[in-house]
Design an enzyme around this catalytic site. Structure first.
Site, PDB file in Angstrom:
ATOM      1  N   LYS A 116      12.141 -49.442  44.726  1.00 53.27           N
ATOM      2  CA  LYS A 116      13.376 -49.731  45.466  1.00 53.27           C
ATOM      3  C   LYS A 116      13.224 -50.966  46.362  1.00 53.27           C
ATOM      4  O   LYS A 116      14.185 -51.671  46.620  1.00 53.27           O
ATOM      5  CB  LYS A 116      13.816 -48.489  46.252  1.00 53.27           C
ATOM      6  CG  LYS A 116      14.234 -47.320  45.341  1.00 53.27           C
ATOM      7  CD  LYS A 116      15.462 -47.658  44.497  1.00 53.27           C
ATOM      8  CE  LYS A 116      15.834 -46.601  43.493  1.00 53.27           C
ATOM      9  NZ  LYS A 116      17.046 -46.877  42.730  1.00 53.27           N
ATOM     10  N   TYR A 152       8.386 -44.455  43.952  1.00 53.85           N
ATOM     11  CA  TYR A 152       9.847 -44.657  44.043  1.00 53.85           C
ATOM     12  C   TYR A 152      10.161 -45.773  45.041  1.00 53.85           C
ATOM     13  O   TYR A 152      10.926 -46.697  44.756  1.00 53.85           O
ATOM     14  CB  TYR A 152      10.501 -43.342  44.485  1.00 53.85           C
ATOM     15  CG  TYR A 152      12.002 -43.411  44.672  1.00 53.85           C
ATOM     16  CD1 TYR A 152      12.853 -43.489  43.570  1.00 53.85           C
ATOM     17  CD2 TYR A 152      12.573 -43.371  45.945  1.00 53.85           C
ATOM     18  CE1 TYR A 152      14.231 -43.528  43.745  1.00 53.85           C
ATOM     19  CE2 TYR A 152      13.940 -43.402  46.118  1.00 53.85           C
ATOM     20  CZ  TYR A 152      14.774 -43.481  45.018  1.00 53.85           C
ATOM     21  OH  TYR A 152      16.147 -43.521  45.187  1.00 53.85           O
TER      22      TYR A 152
HETATM   23  P1  NAD Z   1      21.001 -38.651  39.548  1.00 53.00           P
HETATM   24  O1  NAD Z   1      19.646 -38.291  39.036  1.00 53.00           O
HETATM   25  O2  NAD Z   1      21.942 -37.574  39.903  1.00 53.00           O
HETATM   26  O3  NAD Z   1      21.714 -39.650  38.529  1.00 53.00           O
HETATM   27  C1  NAD Z   1      21.021 -40.730  37.962  1.00 53.00           C
HETATM   28  C2  NAD Z   1      21.535 -40.927  36.557  1.00 53.00           C
HETATM   29  O4  NAD Z   1      20.831 -42.037  35.974  1.00 53.00           O
HETATM   30  C3  NAD Z   1      21.300 -39.704  35.658  1.00 53.00           C
HETATM   31  O5  NAD Z   1      22.491 -39.319  35.033  1.00 53.00           O
HETATM   32  C4  NAD Z   1      20.266 -40.196  34.668  1.00 53.00           C
HETATM   33  O6  NAD Z   1      20.364 -39.589  33.387  1.00 53.00           O
HETATM   34  C5  NAD Z   1      20.577 -41.699  34.618  1.00 53.00           C
HETATM   35  N1  NAD Z   1      19.443 -42.440  34.075  1.00 53.00           N
HETATM   36  C6  NAD Z   1      18.113 -42.213  34.296  1.00 53.00           C
HETATM   37  N2  NAD Z   1      17.398 -43.070  33.572  1.00 53.00           N
HETATM   38  C7  NAD Z   1      18.270 -43.844  32.873  1.00 53.00           C
HETATM   39  C8  NAD Z   1      18.116 -44.910  31.954  1.00 53.00           C
HETATM   40  N3  NAD Z   1      16.907 -45.324  31.584  1.00 53.00           N
HETATM   41  N4  NAD Z   1      19.230 -45.478  31.431  1.00 53.00           N
HETATM   42  C9  NAD Z   1      20.460 -45.058  31.782  1.00 53.00           C
HETATM   43  N5  NAD Z   1      20.667 -44.049  32.662  1.00 53.00           N
HETATM   44  C10 NAD Z   1      19.582 -43.451  33.197  1.00 53.00           C
HETATM   45  O7  NAD Z   1      20.736 -39.610  40.807  1.00 53.00           O
HETATM   46  P2  NAD Z   1      21.703 -40.115  41.994  1.00 53.00           P
HETATM   47  O8  NAD Z   1      21.288 -39.401  43.212  1.00 53.00           O
HETATM   48  O9  NAD Z   1      23.118 -40.106  41.554  1.00 53.00           O
HETATM   49  O10 NAD Z   1      21.159 -41.606  42.136  1.00 53.00           O
HETATM   50  C11 NAD Z   1      21.828 -42.755  41.627  1.00 53.00           C
HETATM   51  C12 NAD Z   1      21.100 -43.998  42.121  1.00 53.00           C
HETATM   52  O11 NAD Z   1      21.109 -44.020  43.556  1.00 53.00           O
HETATM   53  C13 NAD Z   1      19.620 -44.041  41.714  1.00 53.00           C
HETATM   54  O12 NAD Z   1      19.230 -45.361  41.402  1.00 53.00           O
HETATM   55  C14 NAD Z   1      18.899 -43.554  42.955  1.00 53.00           C
HETATM   56  O13 NAD Z   1      17.569 -44.013  43.031  1.00 53.00           O
HETATM   57  C15 NAD Z   1      19.786 -44.142  44.047  1.00 53.00           C
HETATM   58  N6  NAD Z   1      19.652 -43.426  45.321  1.00 53.00           N
HETATM   59  C16 NAD Z   1      19.933 -42.088  45.406  1.00 53.00           C
HETATM   60  C17 NAD Z   1      19.771 -41.445  46.631  1.00 53.00           C
HETATM   61  C18 NAD Z   1      20.034 -39.975  46.819  1.00 53.00           C
HETATM   62  O14 NAD Z   1      19.685 -39.460  47.885  1.00 53.00           O
HETATM   63  N7  NAD Z   1      20.633 -39.269  45.873  1.00 53.00           N
HETATM   64  C19 NAD Z   1      19.338 -42.162  47.756  1.00 53.00           C
HETATM   65  C20 NAD Z   1      19.053 -43.520  47.611  1.00 53.00           C
HETATM   66  C21 NAD Z   1      19.233 -44.148  46.401  1.00 53.00           C
END
Ligand code: NAD
Length: 291
Positions: free
Chosen positions: A164, A160
């Protein structure tokens, strides 16, 4: 930006839930016309999110189902947004997956899948949105989803974290290339935000989700875990006209935009200790959401 009373047109990927959904709601409240996206398996959730956005903001979001790792689908999504809403001003490449587990358990298929969704997906979103923005000639905003893990490697999150880091390199390079067209490119790099993704990852690294979330809260300078609206607040600024002179921001110096919001609030030594303790009882399998 659009010349009408609207702030412009924004497409947010992976927005049926979590951070993407909060961003969609926030940008709709800010006055943007909104398009939301997720994979086919999330079609029903997307419809529920569309309904919620309409109830909260009075705006009817356009639904664009598609996989961001597939070039033709990203191209098609942008075309659909342009045809239905009249252009694109803000692209939030938010969709991502978070595989967790020891590096030596990572198979090549898992490696390729994570890079396909997180890195190729962000590249395709930047590419096809910027081509449209350049053709429109009114600038634009590209916003990517990196992570605290994109600034510092983490045990059991090596795959991951690698994806990133790549998003930060892409974002900084794109900022340098697209600036002359009035397009800014920035990425948010949150620490733990309370979503389905972080709860699953917490389970993988710590076993007891509530305990891990509590530990994240204790590690935070402000005494709580972040919520999706915290990230949406930052994206609201990045998408606005007020961020016109801010681009390429994903870095790790104290005064950059994402450290102001979230990243520096977390004590990564504490995070490393959590990972260290999990190493004594590591999860056996990587968890990759199917799409
Ligand atoms: P989440 O898993 O709740 O939501 C992510 C969404 O992306 C899901 O609805 C999933 O179905 C969709 N998705 C996955 N693969 C896909 C694809 N190939 N095409 C289209 N959609 C797709 O995650 P989140 O926590 O809301 O994270 C959103 C973004 O923020 C991500 O990129 C994640 O890496 C980043 N992020 C999250 C956190 C955290 O702590 N939650 C921290 C840092 C970064």
């Amino acid at each position: 930006m659009s010349a009408s009373t609207s702030e412009g047109i924004a497409l947010i990927t992976g927005s049926s839930q979590g951070i993407g959904k909060a961003i969609a709601i926030r940008l709709a409240s800010d006055g943007f016309e909104i398009a939301i996206n997720d994979i086919p398996a999330k079609s029903l959730t997307l419809e529920a999110t569309q309904k919620e956005i309409q109830e909260l903001t009075g705006k009817r979001a356009l639904i664009c189902v598609g996989d961001v790792s597939v070039e033709e689908e990203v191209k098609g999504m942008i075309e659909e947004v342009v045809k239905s809403l009249g252009g694109i001003d803000v692209m939030v490449a938010n969709a991502g997956i978070c595989p967790c587990g020891p590096l030596n358990d990572v198979t090549l298929d898992e490696w390729e899948r994570a890079f396909a969704v997180n890195v190729r997906g962000t590249f395709l979103c930047y590419k096809y949105a910027s081509l449209q923005m350049i053709a429109q000639g009114r600038g634009g905003r590209l916003i990517g989803a990196s992570s605290g893990g994109g600034k510092q490697g983490q045990r059991l999150m090596g795959l991951y974290s690698s994806t990133k880091f790549a998003i930060r390199g892409l974002t900084q390079s794109a900022a340098l290339e697209y600036g002359k067209h009035g397009i800014t490119v920035n990425a948010y790099c949150p620490g733990p935000i309370d979503t389905e993704m972080v709860r699953k990852a917490a389970q993988d690294v710590g076993g007891d989700t509530e305990k891990v979330l509590k530990m994240y809260a204790q590690m935070s300078a402000v005494g709580r875990i972040g919520n999706p609206a915290d990230v949406a607040n930052l994206v609201s600024f990045l998408a606005s006209k007020h961020s016109e002179y801010l681009t390429g921001q994903t870095g790790s110096s104290k005064n950059d935009v994402e450290s102001l919001l979230i990243v520096q609030l977390y004590n990564f030594n504490g995070y490393a200790m959590l990972m260290e303790s999990r190493l004594r009882n590591p999860p056996t399998k990587l968890r990759l959401p199917s799409s």
